[in-house]
Motif scaffolding. Structure first.
Motif, PDB file in Angstrom:
ATOM      1  N   THR A   8       0.969  -1.319  -0.070  1.00  0.00           N
ATOM      2  CA  THR A   8      -0.087   0.041  -0.179  1.00  0.00           C
ATOM      3  C   THR A   8       0.680   1.171   0.003  1.00  0.00           C
ATOM      4  N   VAL A   9       0.382   2.334  -0.793  1.00  0.00           N
ATOM      5  CA  VAL A   9       1.102   3.669  -0.622  1.00  0.00           C
ATOM      6  C   VAL A   9       0.283   4.425   0.395  1.00  0.00           C
ATOM      7  N   LEU A  10       0.976   5.093   1.298  1.00  0.00           N
ATOM      8  CA  LEU A  10       0.146   5.763   2.231  1.00  0.00           C
ATOM      9  C   LEU A  10       0.902   7.325   2.132  1.00  0.00           C
ATOM     10  N   LYS A  11      -0.191   8.451   1.960  1.00  0.00           N
ATOM     11  CA  LYS A  11       0.469   9.718   1.887  1.00  0.00           C
ATOM     12  C   LYS A  11      -0.118  10.700   3.021  1.00  0.00           C
ATOM     13  N   PHE A  12       0.953  11.317   3.616  1.00  0.00           N
ATOM     14  CA  PHE A  12       0.460  12.238   4.797  1.00  0.00           C
ATOM     15  C   PHE A  12       0.950  13.668   4.135  1.00  0.00           C
ATOM     16  N   GLY A  13       0.109  14.586   4.368  1.00  0.00           N
ATOM     17  CA  GLY A  13       0.206  15.909   3.999  1.00  0.00           C
ATOM     18  C   GLY A  13       1.064  16.690   5.025  1.00  0.00           C
ATOM     19  N   GLY A  14       1.026  18.036   4.904  1.00  0.00           N
ATOM     20  CA  GLY A  14       2.000  18.733   5.725  1.00  0.00           C
ATOM     21  C   GLY A  14       1.390  19.040   7.021  1.00  0.00           C
ATOM     22  N   THR A  15       0.159  18.672   7.397  1.00  0.00           N
ATOM     23  CA  THR A  15      -0.320  18.757   8.561  1.00  0.00           C
ATOM     24  C   THR A  15      -0.029  17.900   9.436  1.00  0.00           C
ATOM     25  N   VAL A  41       4.805   1.954   1.222  1.00  0.00           N
ATOM     26  CA  VAL A  41       5.583   3.023   0.486  1.00  0.00           C
ATOM     27  C   VAL A  41       4.865   4.217   1.162  1.00  0.00           C
ATOM     28  N   VAL A  42       5.620   5.272   1.883  1.00  0.00           N
ATOM     29  CA  VAL A  42       4.994   6.427   2.559  1.00  0.00           C
ATOM     30  C   VAL A  42       5.440   7.513   1.967  1.00  0.00           C
ATOM     31  N   VAL A  43       4.544   8.151   1.444  1.00  0.00           N
ATOM     32  CA  VAL A  43       4.961   9.568   0.699  1.00  0.00           C
ATOM     33  C   VAL A  43       4.270  10.669   1.747  1.00  0.00           C
ATOM     34  N   VAL A  44       5.309  11.612   2.004  1.00  0.00           N
ATOM     35  CA  VAL A  44       5.061  12.808   2.755  1.00  0.00           C
ATOM     36  C   VAL A  44       5.534  14.199   2.160  1.00  0.00           C
ATOM     37  N   SER A  45       4.678  15.232   2.830  1.00  0.00           N
ATOM     38  CA  SER A  45       4.856  16.562   2.205  1.00  0.00           C
ATOM     39  C   SER A  45       5.955  17.269   3.306  1.00  0.00           C
TER      40      SER A  45
END
Lengths: 405, 405
Positions: A8-15, A41-45
């Motif tokens: 799974t790809v997880l994405k976390f924004g700036g907050t 796979v973790v995508v972050v801002s």
């Protein structure tokens, strides 16, 4: 029998990565899922307001920073986030690797500040996944063929996450500070309802019409590659909204949602000498400046002139005024004005395709409640108005009540 | 006849790029020199206190951040500086390019936080120089063969600058917040005199003995490749000190300078069973932890045991204590203590090689003025003492007066 791990790809924004505490909190959730056997796979801002600080630094140097240097500068924001998140994951005893956009193989064109992903070389990500590392990837950034760092522009981290999910053929979960997709913005209209599921098309309309949950580009990529997407709260305690292909199990409401865009600049041009070349040349000039045009409406020619309105973002005002001045020099007859005291109100529903009368019901509602509308545009599943900012709350209330949103 | 342009590497430290105003100030100087026809490679450090802020962020995540992630995190500091400086240069109408360590071709080993440069691929720098671009390079950082971002440790930006000058076969100018090399630290001793020239050897002794102007590694590289180095003030208005090979024109003073190191931890170990293997194993363990040992003195064996003292940096205290505990477990007889209330005082002069009596003159001076010294070590051109912190000012005054520094 060995069970194949799900990816799974997880994405976390700036907050979600806004402070060391929040980073530790999401590291806890990530490792909890990793411990259950998921490959991640973790995508972050970039952290919270860090991008704003970097922009301020650049503007302290020059009012017109070069876009290439700006990308190099802004990309440090996500680099800080991935380093810290990977540290936090390792601190919990898990294996992790932090990759910048370039290291993650995200190759883009050279259109700095608004680059497009051309190709993703997943070899490094796959190598780390095969070693059971949690792979932390910097969102929003890539590298051009010239070896320069690029950024993907507005909503770029969503684009990174969904593109990775598309190429890795896995679902993506977008964690944000809202707990799902609502019929309208719950911060504006308290009685708004959360949707359990929504189709890509409706999500796209809602997003392109101003729901600030996900950027349209990311949704488009998700739709194109049929990436299952979930939008959920970054506290992990409530169920979010699933974005997927429309199917028969979905409830068919005439109107699914309503959005409002505050950052709205309406441009009106009257008395354009009627040749379609004039209008197309104007939009070509605007596109060349990479100004995103939103609503466009043109009325039929009258007395050999046409009137045209379109909306765009307020920050492009200066560039637009320059273009319009040049346009006026070429076509003396025209008259133009810009209005930024407006909001855009859009009503979306897949049901609009098959059910008539939605538009007329809306027109009546607005006129019955004395809400003036200026520009009007429609698509197959949406209708949008620009209305005066002062009428915003009244319009939301009226429409939400009438359509039971 | 076409004049061949001269090439120079300029290096600006953290204070010199500490604010947008300072960055604009150095951009002005850089473009002034570029306009005179010089080709320039400009190496910069991270802005002022930005590295400290990043370290703090990491420590808010975990007390023991992984070094690989730490390098990824810290390298953003210089990336911000190069982006801003390049913007400022372009804003003055000059061509410029900003390169990270990796983009500048600086290839290192994988020893994160203390990496060593293995090779520099200058092709990208040379390409930009040939196009008359001012090349701005991030100091302190490189890339490992695995494609990970590394940092060069203490004084890394100096190392980057001098290494680039060595491979580009050109001089380097180190701009700093002092206006040259002094006989001793002018912030501590107001009557200190600035040196016009100094030999690599003396500079190396002064630096390794604590003069915080340049890191020893950078001076060593400069010496090895005979890179002409100038150390000058970042306001560009006074002449600095030239570091070069010793020649006959240099004034031969017995003592050129004196340095003080505050960040000094002295370790004393008594009663080590006398085999040289014991001592060498201890230092091997210390080296494996990448702890830098400074002064070492060992007295001749007595009753089949030896006593040993060495100094190191205070931040390595915890790691050292662990090593010493293990060492004590192995050799029950030993007794050790750590003292961090000391400073190291060193006196340097190429004249010491040929003139005797300097050591005895120093010993007398200290004893006449009631200054207790603990550990003593000597090299061909220097002599160092650890003394109590409270005696620091008295010692400086006394020695500077006597040797006319």
């Amino acid at each position: 029998m060995q069970q194949k791990n799900t990816l799974t790809v997880l994405k976390f924004g700036g907050t979600s990565v806004g402070s060391p505490e929040r980073i530790k909190r999401i590291a806890l959730e990530i490792t909890r899922r990793s411990a259950l056997g998921e490959d991640l796979v973790v995508v972050v801002s970039a952290m919270g307001k860090s991008t704003d600080l970097l922009v301020q630094l650049a503007h302290d140097i020059t009012p017109t920073p070069c876009k290439k240097e700006m990308d190099l500068l802004l990309s440090t924001g996500e680099q800080v986030s991935i380093a810290l998140l990977s540290m936090a994951i390792k601190d919990l005893g898990f294996s992790s690797v932090a990759l910048t956009g370039a290291q993650a193989g995200i190759k883009t064109d050279a259109l700095h500040s608004k680059a497009r992903i051309e190709e993703i070389d997943t070899s490094r990500i796959l190598k780390h996944l095969s070693k059971k590392h949690i792979v932390v990837v910097a969102g929003f950034q890539g590298i051009s063929a010239e070896g320069d760092i690029t950024t993907l522009g507005r909503g770029g981290s969503d684009t990174t996450a969904v593109s990775l999910a598309a190429i890795l053929k896995c679902p993506v979960e977008i964690f944000t500070d809202v707990d799902g997709v609502y019929t309208t913005d719950p911060r504006v209209y308290a009685k708004a309802k959360k949707l359990k599921e929504i189709s890509y098309d409706e999500m796209l309309e809602l997003a392109s019409l101003g729901a600030s949950i996900m950027e349209t580009r990311a949704i488009e990529i998700g739709h194109k590659y049929s990436v299952p997407m979930t939008i959920a709260l970054n506290t992990f305690d409530v169920e979010g909204t699933i974005v997927k292909e429309l199917d028969d199990t979905m409830e068919k409401k005439v109107v699914t949602g309503m959005t409002l865009t505050d950052n709205c600049l309406m441009v009106s041009i009257a008395m354009i000498p009627y040749t379609s070349k004039n209008v197309s040349q104007l939009f070509a000039t605007i596109a060349k400046e990479h100004i995103i045009v939103d609503m466009i409406s043109q009325t039929a020619p009258y007395n050999n002139t046409v009137n045209l309105s379109f909306t765009t973002y307020k920050e492009d005002r200066l560039a637009l005024e320059e273009i319009l001045r040049a346009f006026k020099q070429e076509h003396n007859s025209i008259d133009y004005y810009l209005d930024d005291q407006l909001v855009k109100l859009s009503v979306v529903g897949i049901g609009m395709v098959s059910q008539s009368g939605v538009a007329s019901r809306l027109f009546s509602l607005l006129s019955d409640h004395d809400i003036k509308f200026y520009q009007v545009t429609t698509s197959e599943i949406s209708i949008s108005y620009t209305i005066h900012s002062s009428d915003k709350m009244k319009a939301i209330q009226t429409i939400a009540d009438d359509f039971e949103l």
